[in-house]
Design a protein around this motif. Sequence first.
Motif, PDB file in Angstrom:
ATOM      1  N   PHE B 163       6.068   7.092  -8.960  1.00  0.00           N
ATOM      2  CA  PHE B 163       6.184   6.142  -7.857  1.00  0.00           C
ATOM      3  C   PHE B 163       6.087   6.850  -6.504  1.00  0.00           C
ATOM      4  O   PHE B 163       5.437   6.368  -5.573  1.00  0.00           O
ATOM      5  CB  PHE B 163       7.493   5.368  -7.946  1.00  0.00           C
ATOM      6  N   ASP B 166       2.590   7.585  -5.808  1.00  0.00           N
ATOM      7  CA  ASP B 166       1.895   6.355  -5.434  1.00  0.00           C
ATOM      8  C   ASP B 166       2.117   6.068  -3.947  1.00  0.00           C
ATOM      9  O   ASP B 166       1.168   5.773  -3.202  1.00  0.00           O
ATOM     10  CB  ASP B 166       2.441   5.219  -6.312  1.00  0.00           C
ATOM     11  N   VAL B 167       3.345   6.187  -3.508  1.00  0.00           N
ATOM     12  CA  VAL B 167       3.661   5.942  -2.094  1.00  0.00           C
ATOM     13  C   VAL B 167       2.982   6.994  -1.209  1.00  0.00           C
ATOM     14  O   VAL B 167       2.390   6.671  -0.170  1.00  0.00           O
ATOM     15  CB  VAL B 167       5.184   5.951  -1.869  1.00  0.00           C
ATOM     16  N   TYR B 169       0.211   8.731  -1.634  1.00  0.00           N
ATOM     17  CA  TYR B 169      -1.225   8.517  -1.442  1.00  0.00           C
ATOM     18  C   TYR B 169      -1.509   7.187  -0.751  1.00  0.00           C
ATOM     19  O   TYR B 169      -2.480   7.073   0.001  1.00  0.00           O
ATOM     20  CB  TYR B 169      -1.984   8.648  -2.763  1.00  0.00           C
ATOM     21  N   ALA B 170      -0.678   6.190  -0.994  1.00  0.00           N
ATOM     22  CA  ALA B 170      -0.852   4.918  -0.280  1.00  0.00           C
ATOM     23  C   ALA B 170      -0.724   5.159   1.226  1.00  0.00           C
ATOM     24  O   ALA B 170      -1.546   4.693   2.027  1.00  0.00           O
ATOM     25  CB  ALA B 170       0.169   3.889  -0.752  1.00  0.00           C
ATOM     26  N   ARG B 171       0.305   5.910   1.596  1.00  0.00           N
ATOM     27  CA  ARG B 171       0.492   6.182   3.018  1.00  0.00           C
ATOM     28  C   ARG B 171      -0.632   7.036   3.586  1.00  0.00           C
ATOM     29  O   ARG B 171      -1.103   6.803   4.702  1.00  0.00           O
ATOM     30  CB  ARG B 171       1.813   6.920   3.224  1.00  0.00           C
ATOM     31  N   PRO B 375       7.426  10.445   0.503  1.00  0.00           N
ATOM     32  CA  PRO B 375       8.681   9.700   0.478  1.00  0.00           C
ATOM     33  C   PRO B 375       9.888  10.615   0.273  1.00  0.00           C
ATOM     34  O   PRO B 375      11.019  10.217   0.531  1.00  0.00           O
ATOM     35  CB  PRO B 375       8.500   8.737  -0.692  1.00  0.00           C
TER      36      PRO B 375
END
Lengths: 434, 434
Positions: B163, B166-167, B169-171, B375
């Motif tokens: 998770f 995921d955060v 790379y999303a950011r 994160p």
Amino acid sequence: MTRTDIARRVYNHTWKLDPIVRSLLDTDFYKLLMLQMIWGMYPKVDATFSLINRKTTVRLADEIDEQELRAQLDHARTLRFSKKEMIWLGGNTFYGRKQIFSPEFLAWLEGFQLPEYELRKKDGQFELEFPGPWMYTTMWEIPALAIINELRSRAAMKSFAPFALDVLYARAKAKMWDKTERLKKLPDIRISDFGTRRRHSFLWQRWCVEALKEGIGEAFTGTSNVKLAMDTDLEALGTNAHELPMVLAALTDSEEELRRSPYHVLQDWQRYYGGNLLIVLPDAFGTASFLRDAPDWVADWTGFRPDSAPPIEGGERIMAWWRQKGKDPRTKLLIFSDGLEVESIIETYRHFEGKVRMSFGWGTNLTNDFEGCAPIPTDGLNAISLVCKVTSADGRPAVKLSDNPAKATGDPREIDRYLRVFGDKERVRQAVKV
Amino acid sequence: MTRTDIARRVYNHTWKLDPIVRSLLDTDFYKLLMLQMIWGMYPKVDATFSLINRKTTVRLADEIDEQELRAQLDHARTLRFSKKEMIWLGGNTFYGRKQIFSPEFLAWLEGFQLPEYELRKKDGQFELEFPGPWMYTTMWEIPALAIINELRSRAAMKSFAPFALDVLYARAKAKMWDKTERLKKLPDIRISDFGTRRRHSFLWQRWCVEALKEGIGEAFTGTSNVKLAMDTDLEALGTNAHELPMVLAALTDSEEELRRSPYHVLQDWQRYYGGNLLIVLPDAFGTASFLRDAPDWVADWTGFRPDSAPPIEGGERIMAWWRQKGKDPRTKLLIFSDGLEVESIIETYRHFEGKVRMSFGWGTNLTNDFEGCAPIPTDGLNAISLVCKVTSADGRPAVKLSDNPAKATGDPREIDRYLRVFGDKERVRQAVKV
């Protein structure tokens, strides 16, 4: 080494339907609690639910293909509770209580299926109605809304190339994570997911639930979505909704009965549930009249869910009433769930911190906030105020007044009659964003 | 329907190595252009390249496992140019010119492999050297840096759960896309990817290249990465680097020869390349002395790549020199490539708009900008100033003075000798961020 799973690729490219609702548990927990009561006490009552799009400038029937909508609704009608789901409903502890659902109710539920629907197009909108026995039609509310909202998202994203979708979700994830980081600074806050009906999509709701679980830990108390609660070992949350007072009010034969009906509902509820499930939803016909006429025993309930008044004013009013009834608000619970955003959650939390127990049921702005995320401008990803409300019971019109006249539903003449009975005190019109 | 591709899952969970460099084309295009010239003119010259970590507070050998580093370097040594790659190098048009690589050079290149390396740990740093014939060792620069930078990213992310990744790379994607949106407002800008050596990872560089392609369209002129250029049908970009003047300077036998060596290099280059490949890199021993002593024909070259002076001052100085030589800067090209960020790109663009042709070679801050994305706080994802420089040629020390004393490399006594020859004029110390 295979680089592409050929079978999966062919399947993905030839499927007929990507079902939005894939389980009857993909609904809000309160529907099941209410259903047990309706099934137990009002099995003969008919209730029609109707789709209401408060955002009339959005022409849903132009955005969403009618055949796709029918295919999704038809698919939802094929669903039954699976064995695993039935076992979980029977074996799980809800709100600290084992066997909250009776074996008789579960035996009936095993054969449950969603009833027929009526769908027409009119002036760019869908007229979608669910007539029939209340104990069947009530279960359409959440899947119907989830289906329409997700079909609308899908329509908006149809023209997006893979890269644009990648950017869209990257931004949405970044945005959601930033929200968790802001909320994390308030370790004693209590937040739950109430966003099933308005979600952008099932997968996105699941991601948001995971984000809250990872991001705010213990402060995330659970989800209203029964399937997500089961799949992720979270608490399933929610108690009751406006349909209960609305139907019981519609069934009354005199103004006196009508006036007493909101308390009658609570008495019904108390026959089934206790403890933290004793949450009062005071605003169906206006909180002011509800509190004015409420019997003393209502103050013994665990808490209130003010659902349409501005949170701080609404909460203060209920706290004043508790004090007047000799109760210490610090032993009581306020559940906020109306149009919450991070800002209003934090503001409300800070206002009431130490004065009352509180919890936030975060809906649309949790599971459908794509503002500023699309790399290609589109209005189709902005959540709209779409509801599925009970509109008649045994052929009589059902009405909701709400603390916010903009959220009132029902026949205007009938609304006037209710206003005569309950009054218009302290009702304040506010824009309904979502 | 299979939900999991079992073979792939087993493969993923049992692999021995996830190679960082998987193709000899995964390098900067200028290395191939220089290589052809080195192979043609200096096949007997030895040149040692050495890793230099300017950010000494980052203890690379503590962050990166030595065995993992060896495994990656060893894997890179197993690579050969594939048939497809050779055909593409021979058949593609580079800088508008067909067959830029001679058949004889390509025939030799077919058998190319990276030479041996020497690796030791000392004081928390890696001493990594590539001694041997220049026409082999030169090719280590980019893969060695890419390997170390990606190993460092991997080490930083080792403790991240799915998770968190995921955060992250999303950011990073959201951040990168916001950059493209800012740059898109300058439709006549010309930007290319120069970020291979400093990239967070190969896949991330590829995503950034795709983002620029999608986001700024024609304003994105290509990539220095030959493999990405081939795979995505982009222009492969880049001309020459400091190693050419550094080696030729090291080989000189008198101060007069040394003083003339920077122009000697240009004459060599001109025997091989023309047009837009005639880009002067003026700062190896300071731009001021380079311009002062430059023969008139240098002003006939297409452009300059000021690589260590502040972009606006550096560009203005070169423009003044062009004017002094009777050239109109509007017919000339400035390529900026030193530590660019969106802000400095935009500022520089606005300053020179209409006064000179310009292009931006965007490196570290394009392919390795994860600031504020993790994160979980970590310094391991902040890019560092890591270079792989020629340190000796035929046993003689190689030196770079640069316009920024903080970027000088080489033996201090030798640096002093070079400073006597070239002078210290207009060299300004600036912090080297990346």
